[in-house]
Design a protein around this motif. Structure first.
Motif, PDB file in Angstrom:
ATOM      1  N   MET A 119      -0.029   7.643 -11.537  1.00  0.00           N
ATOM      2  CA  MET A 119      -0.142   7.744 -10.082  1.00  0.00           C
ATOM      3  C   MET A 119       0.767   6.720  -9.404  1.00  0.00           C
ATOM      4  SD  MET A 119      -4.262   8.607  -9.778  1.00  0.00           S
ATOM      5  CE  MET A 119      -4.484   7.414  -8.525  1.00  0.00           C
ATOM      6  N   LEU A 120       0.832   5.512  -9.952  1.00  0.00           N
ATOM      7  CA  LEU A 120       1.702   4.475  -9.412  1.00  0.00           C
ATOM      8  C   LEU A 120       3.164   4.908  -9.493  1.00  0.00           C
ATOM      9  CD1 LEU A 120       2.015   1.527  -8.336  1.00  0.00           C
ATOM     10  CD2 LEU A 120       2.235   0.845 -10.733  1.00  0.00           C
ATOM     11  N   GLN A 121       3.561   5.466 -10.624  1.00  0.00           N
ATOM     12  CA  GLN A 121       4.944   5.920 -10.789  1.00  0.00           C
ATOM     13  C   GLN A 121       5.272   7.047  -9.816  1.00  0.00           C
ATOM     14  OE1 GLN A 121       4.966   6.764 -14.978  1.00  0.00           O
ATOM     15  NE2 GLN A 121       5.608   4.693 -15.520  1.00  0.00           N
ATOM     16  N   GLU A 122       4.326   7.930  -9.563  1.00  0.00           N
ATOM     17  CA  GLU A 122       4.549   9.005  -8.596  1.00  0.00           C
ATOM     18  C   GLU A 122       4.729   8.430  -7.193  1.00  0.00           C
ATOM     19  OE1 GLU A 122       1.280  11.745  -9.109  1.00  0.00           O
ATOM     20  OE2 GLU A 122       1.990  12.333 -11.102  1.00  0.00           O
ATOM     21  N   GLN A 123       3.938   7.417  -6.843  1.00  0.00           N
ATOM     22  CA  GLN A 123       4.076   6.770  -5.535  1.00  0.00           C
ATOM     23  C   GLN A 123       5.430   6.061  -5.428  1.00  0.00           C
ATOM     24  OE1 GLN A 123       0.504   4.365  -5.765  1.00  0.00           O
ATOM     25  NE2 GLN A 123      -0.490   5.599  -4.173  1.00  0.00           N
ATOM     26  N   GLY A 153       3.118 -11.074  -4.191  1.00  0.00           N
ATOM     27  CA  GLY A 153       1.930 -10.479  -4.806  1.00  0.00           C
ATOM     28  C   GLY A 153       1.838 -10.776  -6.292  1.00  0.00           C
ATOM     29  N   ASN A 154       2.608 -11.763  -6.762  1.00  0.00           N
ATOM     30  CA  ASN A 154       2.593 -12.176  -8.164  1.00  0.00           C
ATOM     31  C   ASN A 154       2.912 -11.016  -9.107  1.00  0.00           C
ATOM     32  OD1 ASN A 154       2.458 -14.335  -9.887  1.00  0.00           O
ATOM     33  ND2 ASN A 154       0.269 -14.105 -10.296  1.00  0.00           N
ATOM     34  N   TYR A 155       3.757 -10.114  -8.635  1.00  0.00           N
ATOM     35  CA  TYR A 155       4.256  -8.974  -9.414  1.00  0.00           C
ATOM     36  C   TYR A 155       3.155  -8.046  -9.926  1.00  0.00           C
ATOM     37  CZ  TYR A 155       8.676 -11.375  -9.039  1.00  0.00           C
ATOM     38  OH  TYR A 155       9.785 -11.979  -8.548  1.00  0.00           O
ATOM     39  N   GLU A 156       2.047  -8.001  -9.215  1.00  0.00           N
ATOM     40  CA  GLU A 156       1.016  -7.024  -9.553  1.00  0.00           C
ATOM     41  C   GLU A 156       1.570  -5.635  -9.270  1.00  0.00           C
ATOM     42  OE1 GLU A 156      -2.040  -7.507 -10.931  1.00  0.00           O
ATOM     43  OE2 GLU A 156      -1.546  -9.629 -11.117  1.00  0.00           O
ATOM     44  N   SER A 157       1.166  -4.660 -10.065  1.00  0.00           N
ATOM     45  CA  SER A 157       1.773  -3.327  -9.975  1.00  0.00           C
ATOM     46  C   SER A 157       1.648  -2.699  -8.591  1.00  0.00           C
ATOM     47  CB  SER A 157       1.196  -2.399 -11.040  1.00  0.00           C
ATOM     48  OG  SER A 157      -0.197  -2.333 -10.938  1.00  0.00           O
ATOM     49  N   GLU A 158       0.545  -2.927  -7.896  1.00  0.00           N
ATOM     50  CA  GLU A 158       0.380  -2.316  -6.579  1.00  0.00           C
ATOM     51  C   GLU A 158       1.352  -2.874  -5.543  1.00  0.00           C
ATOM     52  OE1 GLU A 158      -2.663  -5.588  -7.026  1.00  0.00           O
ATOM     53  OE2 GLU A 158      -2.226  -3.791  -8.174  1.00  0.00           O
ATOM     54  N   THR A 159       1.982  -4.013  -5.835  1.00  0.00           N
ATOM     55  CA  THR A 159       2.955  -4.578  -4.894  1.00  0.00           C
ATOM     56  C   THR A 159       4.334  -3.933  -5.048  1.00  0.00           C
ATOM     57  OG1 THR A 159       3.611  -6.397  -6.357  1.00  0.00           O
ATOM     58  CG2 THR A 159       1.764  -6.805  -4.852  1.00  0.00           C
ATOM     59  N   SER A 160       4.467  -2.998  -5.984  1.00  0.00           N
ATOM     60  CA  SER A 160       5.773  -2.367  -6.221  1.00  0.00           C
ATOM     61  C   SER A 160       5.998  -1.145  -5.346  1.00  0.00           C
ATOM     62  CB  SER A 160       5.909  -1.991  -7.697  1.00  0.00           C
ATOM     63  OG  SER A 160       4.968  -0.991  -8.036  1.00  0.00           O
ATOM     64  N   ILE A 161       5.191  -1.013  -4.309  1.00  0.00           N
ATOM     65  CA  ILE A 161       5.301   0.141  -3.419  1.00  0.00           C
ATOM     66  C   ILE A 161       5.251  -0.335  -1.973  1.00  0.00           C
ATOM     67  CG2 ILE A 161       4.168   2.271  -2.652  1.00  0.00           C
ATOM     68  CD1 ILE A 161       2.971   2.449  -5.458  1.00  0.00           C
ATOM     69  N   LEU A 162       6.118   0.238  -1.172  1.00  0.00           N
ATOM     70  CA  LEU A 162       6.055   0.038   0.266  1.00  0.00           C
ATOM     71  C   LEU A 162       5.737   1.384   0.898  1.00  0.00           C
ATOM     72  CD1 LEU A 162       9.243  -2.163   0.878  1.00  0.00           C
ATOM     73  CD2 LEU A 162       6.868  -2.931   0.873  1.00  0.00           C
ATOM     74  N   SER A 163       4.868   1.379   1.886  1.00  0.00           N
ATOM     75  CA  SER A 163       4.542   2.618   2.589  1.00  0.00           C
ATOM     76  C   SER A 163       5.697   3.000   3.516  1.00  0.00           C
ATOM     77  CB  SER A 163       3.259   2.441   3.404  1.00  0.00           C
ATOM     78  OG  SER A 163       3.503   1.529   4.462  1.00  0.00           O
ATOM     79  N   ALA A 164       5.685   4.240   3.974  1.00  0.00           N
ATOM     80  CA  ALA A 164       6.702   4.696   4.923  1.00  0.00           C
ATOM     81  C   ALA A 164       6.680   3.817   6.176  1.00  0.00           C
ATOM     82  CB  ALA A 164       6.466   6.157   5.286  1.00  0.00           C
ATOM     83  N   GLU A 165       5.482   3.422   6.608  1.00  0.00           N
ATOM     84  CA  GLU A 165       5.356   2.569   7.787  1.00  0.00           C
ATOM     85  C   GLU A 165       5.995   1.210   7.542  1.00  0.00           C
ATOM     86  OE1 GLU A 165       2.606   4.113   6.333  1.00  0.00           O
ATOM     87  OE2 GLU A 165       2.631   5.791   7.731  1.00  0.00           O
ATOM     88  N   GLN A 166       5.760   0.637   6.350  1.00  0.00           N
ATOM     89  CA  GLN A 166       6.362  -0.657   6.030  1.00  0.00           C
ATOM     90  C   GLN A 166       7.886  -0.548   5.983  1.00  0.00           C
ATOM     91  OE1 GLN A 166       3.908  -1.057   2.449  1.00  0.00           O
ATOM     92  NE2 GLN A 166       3.304  -3.099   3.156  1.00  0.00           N
TER      93      GLN A 166
END
Length: 182
Positions: A119-123, A153-166
């Motif tokens: 799911m993370l890779q798809e995002q 974010g200390n390279y946590e996986s969820e920090t590897s995505i920016l939203s369209a708004e960001q």
């Protein structure tokens, strides 16, 4: 060290590819998966078993195991200009991590982790597709912000995505000047 084993220089490209392929094959075998899981159940580190498997492969290849392991630590610098080899090396490292995770987490937790990674890779892919609509300078600015975001974010996986708004906040608005009548 057994006589006739390689213990100097650096492993060749062919030797490294052989190691990567053989390790991938072995860690996909049920008996090897059971060996790693059994070691974890006996309170051993999974990575110690995967390292032992690599050492066994080195012995099959006629390479001193300690020398072979030390060469792995140099792959990305010695072969930095060989993109194909470096990519295969990181795939090899990833396979080792997966083999360890599978043994340490158990079937259900491991399946959940794989699903979360997918799911993370798809995002991430969606974010990259969205970024492509911007010019290269804007893409560079977005990637720089993403790097800062991950660092903070200390390279946590969820920090590897920016939203369209960001992303929209990063890219300066290209607005034409307002018409002002005289």
């Amino acid at each position: 060290m057994a006589s006739g084993t390689q213990s100097t220089g650096m492993l060749t490209r062919e030797q490294l590819f052989h190691l990567f392929d053989r390790f991938s094959f072995l860690t996909s075998q049920p008996e090897v998966k059971n060996r790693i899981s059994g070691a974890v159940q006996d309170k051993q580190e999974a990575v110690a078993v995967t390292t032992a498997i690599q050492e066994e492969i080195f012995l099959e290849m006629g390479v001193d195991p300690r020398f072979g392991i030390s060469c792995l630590g140099k792959v990305s610098t010695v072969y930095e200009n060989d993109m194909d080899l470096v990519i295969q090396f990181y795939k090899f490292l990833s396979k080792e991590e997966v083999a360890c995770d599978e043994a340490e987490l158990g079937e259900e937790e491991f399946a959940e982790k794989l699903l979360n990674q997918q799911m993370l890779q798809e995002q991430q892919l969606e974010m990259l597709k969205y970024m492509r609509k911007f010019n290269l300078d804007d893409q560079s600015a977005i990637l720089e912000k993403l790097h800062q975001h991950m660092e903070n974010g200390n390279y946590e996986s969820e920090t590897s995505i920016l939203s369209a708004e960001q992303i929209e906040e990063i890219v300066p608005r290209k607005v034409s000047p307002l018409y002002t009548p005289r």
